[in-house]
Write a protein that holds these residues in place. Sequence first.
Motif, PDB file in Angstrom:
ATOM      1  N   LEU A 131      28.343  28.937  20.559  1.00  0.00           N
ATOM      2  CA  LEU A 131      28.748  30.195  19.946  1.00  0.00           C
ATOM      3  C   LEU A 131      29.205  31.239  20.955  1.00  0.00           C
ATOM      4  CD1 LEU A 131      25.849  30.625  17.335  1.00  0.00           C
ATOM      5  CD2 LEU A 131      28.161  29.768  16.908  1.00  0.00           C
ATOM      6  N   CYS A 132      29.054  30.943  22.240  1.00  0.00           N
ATOM      7  CA  CYS A 132      29.326  31.942  23.270  1.00  0.00           C
ATOM      8  C   CYS A 132      30.239  31.379  24.354  1.00  0.00           C
ATOM      9  CB  CYS A 132      28.018  32.415  23.919  1.00  0.00           C
ATOM     10  SG  CYS A 132      26.789  33.042  22.746  1.00  0.00           S
ATOM     11  N   THR A 133      30.910  32.281  25.064  1.00  0.00           N
ATOM     12  CA  THR A 133      31.774  31.850  26.164  1.00  0.00           C
ATOM     13  C   THR A 133      31.921  32.978  27.179  1.00  0.00           C
ATOM     14  OG1 THR A 133      33.908  30.829  26.698  1.00  0.00           O
ATOM     15  CG2 THR A 133      33.941  32.639  25.125  1.00  0.00           C
ATOM     16  N   ARG A 134      32.552  32.662  28.291  1.00  0.00           N
ATOM     17  CA  ARG A 134      32.943  33.674  29.267  1.00  0.00           C
ATOM     18  C   ARG A 134      34.462  33.620  29.385  1.00  0.00           C
ATOM     19  NH1 ARG A 134      30.952  32.536  35.232  1.00  0.00           N
ATOM     20  NH2 ARG A 134      32.079  34.502  35.452  1.00  0.00           N
ATOM     21  N   MET A 135      35.096  34.782  29.445  1.00  0.00           N
ATOM     22  CA  MET A 135      36.552  34.865  29.563  1.00  0.00           C
ATOM     23  C   MET A 135      36.878  36.109  30.386  1.00  0.00           C
ATOM     24  SD  MET A 135      38.382  32.493  27.902  1.00  0.00           S
ATOM     25  CE  MET A 135      37.732  31.009  27.098  1.00  0.00           C
ATOM     26  N   GLY A 136      37.397  35.928  31.588  1.00  0.00           N
ATOM     27  CA  GLY A 136      37.691  37.063  32.448  1.00  0.00           C
ATOM     28  C   GLY A 136      39.098  37.591  32.254  1.00  0.00           C
ATOM     29  N   ALA A 137      39.208  38.828  31.769  1.00  0.00           N
ATOM     30  CA  ALA A 137      40.521  39.470  31.641  1.00  0.00           C
ATOM     31  C   ALA A 137      40.805  40.388  32.825  1.00  0.00           C
ATOM     32  CB  ALA A 137      40.590  40.272  30.345  1.00  0.00           C
ATOM     33  N   TYR A 138      39.740  40.965  33.382  1.00  0.00           N
ATOM     34  CA  TYR A 138      39.860  41.852  34.536  1.00  0.00           C
ATOM     35  C   TYR A 138      39.106  41.194  35.693  1.00  0.00           C
ATOM     36  CZ  TYR A 138      40.597  45.007  30.570  1.00  0.00           C
ATOM     37  OH  TYR A 138      41.022  45.577  29.397  1.00  0.00           O
ATOM     38  N   LYS A 139      39.771  40.955  36.808  1.00  0.00           N
ATOM     39  CA  LYS A 139      39.165  40.214  37.899  1.00  0.00           C
ATOM     40  C   LYS A 139      39.224  41.016  39.208  1.00  0.00           C
ATOM     41  CE  LYS A 139      37.583  36.978  37.584  1.00  0.00           C
ATOM     42  NZ  LYS A 139      36.188  36.687  37.122  1.00  0.00           N
ATOM     43  N   PRO A 140      38.109  41.590  39.644  1.00  0.00           N
ATOM     44  CA  PRO A 140      38.078  42.251  40.948  1.00  0.00           C
ATOM     45  C   PRO A 140      38.130  41.196  42.048  1.00  0.00           C
ATOM     46  CG  PRO A 140      35.879  42.180  40.014  1.00  0.00           C
ATOM     47  CD  PRO A 140      36.808  41.618  38.972  1.00  0.00           C
ATOM     48  N   ARG A 141      39.031  41.332  42.986  1.00  0.00           N
ATOM     49  CA  ARG A 141      39.217  40.323  44.022  1.00  0.00           C
ATOM     50  C   ARG A 141      39.127  40.956  45.405  1.00  0.00           C
ATOM     51  NH1 ARG A 141      41.714  35.908  42.096  1.00  0.00           N
ATOM     52  NH2 ARG A 141      40.616  34.901  43.825  1.00  0.00           N
ATOM     53  N   THR A 142      38.574  40.187  46.337  1.00  0.00           N
ATOM     54  CA  THR A 142      38.474  40.664  47.712  1.00  0.00           C
ATOM     55  C   THR A 142      39.859  40.831  48.328  1.00  0.00           C
ATOM     56  OG1 THR A 142      36.353  39.531  47.934  1.00  0.00           O
ATOM     57  CG2 THR A 142      37.474  40.174  49.970  1.00  0.00           C
ATOM     58  N   ASN A 143      40.755  39.906  48.038  1.00  0.00           N
ATOM     59  CA  ASN A 143      42.119  39.947  48.563  1.00  0.00           C
ATOM     60  C   ASN A 143      43.012  40.727  47.586  1.00  0.00           C
ATOM     61  OD1 ASN A 143      44.804  39.386  49.344  1.00  0.00           O
ATOM     62  ND2 ASN A 143      44.257  37.370  50.133  1.00  0.00           N
ATOM     63  N   PRO A 144      43.645  41.810  48.039  1.00  0.00           N
ATOM     64  CA  PRO A 144      44.467  42.614  47.116  1.00  0.00           C
ATOM     65  C   PRO A 144      45.678  41.875  46.569  1.00  0.00           C
ATOM     66  CG  PRO A 144      44.835  43.297  49.386  1.00  0.00           C
ATOM     67  CD  PRO A 144      43.670  42.350  49.413  1.00  0.00           C
ATOM     68  N   TYR A 145      46.044  40.736  47.170  1.00  0.00           N
ATOM     69  CA  TYR A 145      47.209  39.982  46.713  1.00  0.00           C
ATOM     70  C   TYR A 145      46.834  38.835  45.776  1.00  0.00           C
ATOM     71  CZ  TYR A 145      48.931  42.593  50.699  1.00  0.00           C
ATOM     72  OH  TYR A 145      49.226  43.606  51.572  1.00  0.00           O
ATOM     73  N   SER A 146      45.530  38.662  45.538  1.00  0.00           N
ATOM     74  CA  SER A 146      45.082  37.612  44.615  1.00  0.00           C
ATOM     75  C   SER A 146      45.272  38.063  43.170  1.00  0.00           C
ATOM     76  CB  SER A 146      43.613  37.269  44.865  1.00  0.00           C
ATOM     77  OG  SER A 146      43.420  36.771  46.168  1.00  0.00           O
ATOM     78  N   PHE A 147      45.270  37.093  42.263  1.00  0.00           N
ATOM     79  CA  PHE A 147      45.421  37.362  40.831  1.00  0.00           C
ATOM     80  C   PHE A 147      44.301  38.275  40.351  1.00  0.00           C
ATOM     81  CE2 PHE A 147      44.407  35.878  36.429  1.00  0.00           C
ATOM     82  CZ  PHE A 147      45.521  36.431  35.797  1.00  0.00           C
TER      83      PHE A 147
END
Length: 373
Positions: A131-147
């Motif tokens: 009944l549950c899941t994880r879905m990342g829409a906003y992703k803080p990244r160490t590298n500013p050029y990463s997705f």
Amino acid sequence: MIVILKPDMGEKNPEYRQILDFLAHKPNIKTRVHQEIGAQQTLTEIYLIGDTAALDKTEIESLPGVERVVRISEEYRVLGRHRDDGRATGFEYNGVKFSQDNLNVFAGLCAVDNPEHVEMMLKALRDNGQLCTRMGAYKPRTNPYSFQGHGKDCLPWVFELAGRYGIKVIAMEITHDSHLVEIQEALHKTGKPTGVMLQIGTRNTQNFELLKIVGRQRELPVLLKRGFGITLEESLNAAEYLASEGNRNIVFGLRGMKTNMGDPHRNFVDFAHVPVVKRLTRMPVCIDPSHSVGTRDRAPDGMLDISHVTAQGVIAGANMVLVDFHPVPTKALVDGPQALLLEELPYFLEDVAIAREAYEKRRELARNFLKKK
């Protein structure tokens, strides 16, 4: 000091007004009211701040409408376990129960990439009774050029797909208060086909202004991850920030500590703190084996390190598992090397069930031993 009122004792009850008037005349005392609105009843607690040592506990308990009074001397005033407390150790959201007595698995994509992969993931979850899941829409990244995630653009179709496949709760990280607004707007515009548990990641554990803003809304529960470079006490105080603003529907997440002592794992696994958090607070505890281990390395016994670490947390009494899966890990935009395969989902869930059964047997053994003392 906490004054716990009888169930359904709300503002319309004359006893409620009488209690607040009584407390208002006590010198050097301020009151803060917290309400838990459940499907069956509403529970009200009044927090007294100030010179509470001078208050007569028996006198307050004698007031009509008061169920009991709890004195608090420890930290974590709202979330802590206090002597003679008796308050609930969990909550219910969108038909799913979260407590220190049960277990939910949140398997899913670390980062949303495209509708096809999201639908494949959700279908696999439905087919395996989840009944549950994880879905990342906003992703803080160490590298500013990463997705950095698709953000609000993906929310409508993610929510609609979740509703189509019967997913009740999505764990979704936010890094800014604007993300909270975007999620709430998308949920309402799509007709609330699912629910969202706001995730505050390890980088924002001490972003106190974000904690306050998220704490002031009570619509969505919160998964707060432990800060990767701070003490457990500091992270628990971060959870208290949320609760002190009004939202006590919080799950505390353990995700490993950033130190080379954990090598070759990505982080040093801290799942021994599962029972510690449950002892100190009333929060359900989540473990994140994917971000703790960070790889798909397999032990000589044939089991993945992620499975071993998951079992360690579950057998210690974890109440939630946050784990990365992906239909095609090589095409994942974030953390593909640690994502499990959809074909591994049934095995993973069965392995978790075995560990949970072992925990329940150990718990029963301990309780029987204590009864004989």
